[in-house]
Design an enzyme around this catalytic site. Structure first.
Site, mmCIF file in Angstrom:
data_model
loop_
_atom_site.group_PDB
_atom_site.id
_atom_site.type_symbol
_atom_site.label_atom_id
_atom_site.label_comp_id
_atom_site.label_asym_id
_atom_site.label_seq_id
_atom_site.Cartn_x
_atom_site.Cartn_y
_atom_site.Cartn_z
ATOM 1 N N ALA A 211 0.871 -1.187 0.000
ATOM 2 C CA ALA A 211 0.000 0.000 0.000
ATOM 3 C C ALA A 211 0.904 1.233 0.000
ATOM 4 C CB ALA A 211 -0.908 -0.017 1.220
ATOM 5 N N ASP A 389 5.555 1.366 2.574
ATOM 6 C CA ASP A 389 4.448 0.414 2.543
ATOM 7 C C ASP A 389 3.538 0.721 3.733
ATOM 8 O OD1 ASP A 389 2.720 -1.734 2.532
ATOM 9 O OD2 ASP A 389 4.270 -3.227 2.112
ATOM 10 N N HIS A 390 2.394 1.292 3.438
ATOM 11 C CA HIS A 390 1.505 1.772 4.498
ATOM 12 C C HIS A 390 0.877 0.633 5.298
ATOM 13 C CE1 HIS A 390 -0.342 4.963 6.603
ATOM 14 N NE2 HIS A 390 -0.677 5.720 5.592
ATOM 15 N N ARG A 391 1.011 -0.601 4.829
ATOM 16 C CA ARG A 391 0.503 -1.729 5.616
ATOM 17 C C ARG A 391 1.251 -1.855 6.937
ATOM 18 N NH1 ARG A 391 1.364 -6.834 2.059
ATOM 19 N NH2 ARG A 391 3.378 -5.777 1.836
#
Length: 420
Positions: A211, A389-391
């Protein structure tokens, strides 16, 4: 005598390779150790030599197609001395020779189209899935072959099976066919294969999986420029004429940022749904080659001085452009820097080098009017475009990491503590 030469093991974890280019024709006589074919794996491109002298009876695999390890690659007709030999074993083959490398990271298999989930007593054994996932599928009567895999290489994950149990796949619309591209007489069709195919697969996998979010900030590099000029002026000629670029300083500043925010020096294990935080700093430097982009890696970058980093960056870039990168130079990265040098641009949204969780984009440094102490002055300014990576990385952590890197670049005397 008919002799079947099988594709040997060409790297740890490699299960298949793409036929990039055949170097022999059917009917041609070949000598022992003569190059037969170029094969690209997810690690590198290698030249496969002939283990024996003979005549080429068959070539298995078309250019652009895939061949699995231990499948027959070439059928040779050999003399009587080879009687009884039916297949080459991996131990009997000559060592493979690296040539222009591919981007590190396993290439995904073609995704399975979504469709209805059938009931099966035993999950399909050929589907890539862990024993835990297989057990879960068996418990719910799910046919793994009918479940679209969202993991690396099309691997079916527990989440995919749970989605199937909940009926999600049945609710998905039928896949839309790819649009038909009509070409005219003046158009040119270029096959997407080799390194370009690997890049396409890797970038698409990263965008599907991570993400992405990007944080951009400017850096006042005026003091860094002054320090670099002083160092080069005083030492470059005495140490062989290799001058420092800005990249060694950026690598050092990056490592200091990672020390404070260690979760960015990490990879995501999508199969186990875990963040693997690394405690060694292996910094990838994206390099443009005639065949496409690859990412050579500076291993243990934190243990190298600025001068050692400069030499290593120069070596890796030269080997990449010449197509001579070693396999070890393309593996093990924990975070990546991408820089277009003088092309640079103002800012960008770089794609994360999956399964890493961050990438730092470095842009062109240019004289820029800025306000300092209420006065307009000209400073050397560039932008950093950092994608995360926004996860697993929150926006605040990504921003704080970026400002920590900037702090060292704007106060480069702090990096002098690392100069040994």
């Amino acid at each position: 005598m008919r002799f079947e030469f099988k594709l040997p093991d060409i790297g740890e974890g490699v299960i298949e390779g793409e036929v990039v280019r055949w170097l022999v024709k059917v009917g041609e006589s070949v000598a022992a150790d003569q190059p037969l074919v170029e094969v690209m794996t997810d690690k590198a491109t290698v030249v496969i030599p002939s283990p024996k002298a003979g005549k080429v009876l068959e070539r298995r695999g078309e250019e652009g197609g895939m061949v699995k390890v231990h499948d027959t690659l070439v059928v040779l007709e050999t003399d009587g001395a080879e009687a009884g030999a039916k297949a080459a074993t991996p131990a009997a083959t000559s060592p493979v020779k690296p040539t222009p490398p591919a981007v590190a990271g396993r290439a995904p298999e073609a995704p399975r189209p979504p469709g209805p989930v059938a009931v099966a007593a035993v999950p399909a054994p050929h589907v890539r899935a862990t024993p835990v996932t297989r057990k879960l599928a068996a418990e719910h009567g799910i046919d793994l072959a009918a479940v679209p895999g969202s993991g690396p290489g099309g691997r079916v994950l527990k989440a995919d099976v749970l989605s199937a149990v909940g009926g999600a796949p049945a609710a998905l619309p039928a896949p839309r066919p790819a649009p038909r591209i009509v070409s005219g007489a003046e158009d040119e069709r270029i096959p997407i294969r080799g390194l370009r195919k690997r890049i396409a697969e890797k970038m698409a996998r990263s965008k599907r999986t991570a993400a992405h979010f990007t944080f951009v900030e400017e850096v006042d590099c005026t003091r860094l420029v002054e320090l670099r000029n002083r160092i080069n002026g005083a030492q470059a000629e005495a140490e062989g004429g290799v001058k420092l670029s800005f990249l060694p300083f950026i690598v050092k500043a990056l490592i200091e940022g990672l020390r404070r925010y260690p979760t960015l020096n990490a990879s995501v294990d999508d199969e186990k749904n875990e963040l693997v935080v690394k405690h060694r700093y292996h910094v990838g430097i994206a390099a443009a080659t005639p065949d496409g982009l690859i990412v050579p890696v500076i291993h243990d970058a934190d243990r190298k001085s600025l001068r050692e980093l400069a030499h290593e960056i120069t070596r890796l870039a030269a080997d990449a452009r010449a197509g001579k990168s070693r396999l070890d130079d393309l593996q093990g990265g924990t975070i990546t820097i991408t820089s277009l040098g003088p092309i640079g641009g103002l800012f960008a949204t770089p794609v994360i080098n999956h399964p890493e969780v961050a990438i730092v984009g470095v842009h062109k440094m240019r004289p820029t009017p800025v306000v300092r102490d209420g006065q307009i002055v000209v400073r050397d300014v560039m932008h950093l475009s950092c994608a995360f990576d926004h996860r697993v990385i929150d926006g605040s952590v990504g921003a704080q990491f970026t400002y920590e890197v900037i702090r060292y670049l704007e106060n480069p005397e702090l990096l002098m503590l690392e100069l040994t």
